[in-house]
Structures are given as C-alpha cells and as structure tokens.
Design a protein around this motif. Structure first.
Motif, PDB file in Angstrom:
ATOM      1  N   ASP A   6       0.606  -5.504   6.546  1.00 27.71           N
ATOM      2  CA  ASP A   6       0.335  -5.022   5.303  1.00 27.71           C
ATOM      3  C   ASP A   6       1.824  -5.302   4.638  1.00 27.71           C
ATOM      4  OD1 ASP A   6      -0.852  -3.557   3.122  1.00 27.71           O
ATOM      5  OD2 ASP A   6       0.406  -1.823   3.993  1.00 27.71           O
ATOM      6  N   ASN A  28      -0.731  -5.747  -1.986  1.00 30.70           N
ATOM      7  CA  ASN A  28      -1.120  -4.926  -3.218  1.00 30.70           C
ATOM      8  C   ASN A  28      -0.153  -5.144  -4.142  1.00 30.70           C
ATOM      9  OD1 ASN A  28       1.172  -3.183  -2.908  1.00 30.70           O
ATOM     10  ND2 ASN A  28      -0.059  -1.890  -1.509  1.00 30.70           N
ATOM     11  N   LYS A  83      -9.028  -7.341  -3.727  1.00 33.45           N
ATOM     12  CA  LYS A  83      -8.735  -5.989  -3.443  1.00 33.45           C
ATOM     13  C   LYS A  83      -9.415  -5.389  -4.752  1.00 33.45           C
ATOM     14  CE  LYS A  83      -5.757  -4.111  -0.620  1.00 33.45           C
ATOM     15  NZ  LYS A  83      -4.188  -3.642  -0.569  1.00 33.45           N
ATOM     16  N   ARG A 132      -1.330   8.385   3.083  1.00 37.22           N
ATOM     17  CA  ARG A 132      -1.042   9.008   1.873  1.00 37.22           C
ATOM     18  C   ARG A 132      -2.018  10.479   1.869  1.00 37.22           C
ATOM     19  NH1 ARG A 132      -0.977   4.366  -3.159  1.00 37.22           N
ATOM     20  NH2 ARG A 132       0.343   3.127  -1.972  1.00 37.22           N
ATOM     21  N   ALA A 163      -5.764   1.861   6.521  1.00 31.88           N
ATOM     22  CA  ALA A 163      -4.585   1.381   5.652  1.00 31.88           C
ATOM     23  C   ALA A 163      -3.629   2.794   5.513  1.00 31.88           C
ATOM     24  CB  ALA A 163      -4.879   1.039   4.209  1.00 31.88           C
ATOM     25  N   SER A 164      -2.324   2.313   4.918  1.00 32.25           N
ATOM     26  CA  SER A 164      -1.344   3.289   4.565  1.00 32.25           C
ATOM     27  C   SER A 164      -0.832   3.938   5.990  1.00 32.25           C
ATOM     28  CB  SER A 164      -1.933   4.524   3.535  1.00 32.25           C
ATOM     29  OG  SER A 164      -0.745   5.118   3.294  1.00 32.25           O
ATOM     30  N   ARG A 166       1.639   4.666   8.910  1.00 27.63           N
ATOM     31  CA  ARG A 166       3.202   5.204   8.813  1.00 27.63           C
ATOM     32  C   ARG A 166       3.802   4.846  10.225  1.00 27.63           C
ATOM     33  NH1 ARG A 166       2.329   5.397   3.871  1.00 27.63           N
ATOM     34  NH2 ARG A 166       2.108   7.219   2.660  1.00 27.63           N
TER      35      ARG A 166
HETATM   36  C1  E4P Z   1      -3.249  -1.260   2.211  1.00 30.19           C
HETATM   37  O1  E4P Z   1      -4.127  -2.159   1.764  1.00 30.19           O
HETATM   38  C2  E4P Z   1      -2.209  -0.928   1.265  1.00 30.19           C
HETATM   39  O2  E4P Z   1      -1.459  -2.077   0.892  1.00 30.19           O
HETATM   40  C3  E4P Z   1      -1.077  -0.219   2.196  1.00 30.19           C
HETATM   41  O3  E4P Z   1      -1.616   0.268   3.427  1.00 30.19           O
HETATM   42  C4  E4P Z   1      -0.649   1.013   1.252  1.00 30.19           C
HETATM   43  O4  E4P Z   1       0.313   1.651   2.255  1.00 30.19           O
HETATM   44  P1  E4P Z   1       1.173   2.834   1.408  1.00 30.19           P
HETATM   45  O5  E4P Z   1       0.512   4.204   1.282  1.00 30.19           O
HETATM   46  O6  E4P Z   1       2.300   3.011   2.760  1.00 30.19           O
HETATM   47  O7  E4P Z   1       1.732   2.334   0.053  1.00 30.19           O
END
Ligand code: E4P
Length: 214
Positions: A6, A28, A83, A132, A163-164, A166
């Motif tokens: 990512d 992104n 996306k 998130r 995604a996202s 941590r």
């Molecule tokens: C996924 O495609 C996003 O680019 C990404 O995982 C967002 O992560 P974030 O919440 O750390 O910005």
C-alpha cells in the motif's frame, strides 16, 4: 494469500519486489501526493516493477466522468486496476467498466452491504478499510468476516483486499479469516519478518558454530 504493498513509493516497491513476495500495489490520492514524480510517469513506473495489479484511484464524481477517467487510467499499463469509491455513481460506472474487462477495485468500503453491491456490479476487488473502523472503536475485521461469508455463499469471485492495515496482527487476522489479499504499508510488511527470539537464536548458533572443529 496475496500481499499487495500500500504505497506509491518506487523505492519501497522495488525493495519488496526484490523479496519475491509482492503480488500487487495499491495507491490512493493521499499516497500519490507524497511523491515528487508526475502522476502518470509514476504510475507507469510502478506498473513496470510490480508483477500484479496496481490500483489507481479515480477522482471524478459523476458516473460518465468516472468511466472516462477509468478508461484513460486503464490505458496506462496492462496491469492497472481502477479504484472507485463506493457510491451510486461509482456503482453505475463499475457495471460499465467491468463489462469492458477493466478491473475495478471498489474502495472505501465500511459495511458488508457496500461490498455486496460492488460485487453485484462486477467489481474485481473490494477494499474494506479495517484500520479506519478500529480508529472509531468498531471492530474492522468483523466486516471482513461477513463479506467473506456473503461472497462464499453466493459464489462471487470478487476478491477481498483487507486495507487500512496498521500492524502485523491485522495481517494475521486477515489470513485466519481467509481473506484473499492484504494491502500492507511498507512499515508493517517489514515488521512481519522479525522476532527477537529468531535474532537471539541466530546469534547463539553463530557463536557456537565458532567452537565447532572443522
Ligand atoms: C487501500 O487501498 C488504501 O490505500 C489504504 O489501505 C488506506 O489506508 P489508511 O487508512 O492507512 O489511509
């Protein structure tokens, strides 16, 4: 399980591609904004290094504009996945684009119902943002579990990109649930390999090897 990185950072992508475990990349607008290279040049370079799909986000909001933008982005390289944030306009665009054979990654998914709609519209990937959700005291991984059950129940071949992410525990939990893909920041992917007992073990073996008669 496939590992996507990512990031939009070329050095990070080259490094992880060299480890032999890179299956794709997700970018992104926020990630792209951190790089100094012009957008299309950057995406072409990422696509040349990455062996699998590279997600690039549409920033248009109306379905006709999203379709135009997605077609242009998809033309940049053969391994682009566009996306598109979940929403009615995005959904309409996804139906058209998926019929044209353009891979869509429906992004900013925060509920199983959003993922179900994206899959019905023909999305190749859905991206639930678990970190998130955790940030607002909801258990992000729960929606991954529910999406996987729903997709399995109806035989959707849409793949779930967790995604996202941590921390390494998110990757392990995603793997335990059988998620198809985790998209992982460089800082987290680097942590997946280390363990202090491994370091200590290697150190001790090397020390003892020094005492072996050869
Ligand atoms: C996924 O495609 C996003 O680019 C990404 O995982 C967002 O992560 P974030 O919440 O750390 O910005």
């Amino acid at each position: 399980m496939k590992f996507f990185l990512d990031t939009a950072n070329l050095a990070e992508i080259k490094e992880v591609a060299g480890w032999g475990i890179l299956d794709g990349v997700t970018t992104n607008p926020s990630l792209v904004s951190k790089e100094n290279t012009p957008f299309e040049k950057l995406i072409r370079e990422i696509c040349a290094i990455c062996p699998g799909p590279v997600s690039v986000e549409c920033v248009s909001t109306g379905s006709d504009e999203i379709i135009k933008e997605a077609r242009r982005l998809a033309g940049l390289a053969p391994n682009i996945a566009v996306k598109i944030p979940i929403g009615l306009e995005g959904l309409k665009a996804t139906r058209v684009l998926s019929r044209e054979g353009i891979q869509v990654n429906t992004t900013l998914i925060f509920s199983p119902s959003q993922a179900l709609l994206a899959a019905k519209a023909g999305s190749r990937f859905v991206s639930p943002f678990i970190g998130r959700l955790d940030d607002i005291s909801q258990e992000g991984m729960e929606i991954v579990e529910q999406i996987l059950v729903i997709f399995d129940q109806y035989g959707f071949d849409t793949e779930v990109i967790v995604a996202s992410i941590r921390h390494p525990r998110h990757v392990v939990d995603a793997a335990l649930l059988g998620a198809h893909i985790a998209t992982i920041p460089y800082s987290v992917i680097a942590k997946l390999i280390s363990h202090p007992l491994t370091d200590r073990g290697v150190e001790k073996f090397l020390k003892d090897w020094g005492k072996v008669k050869i």
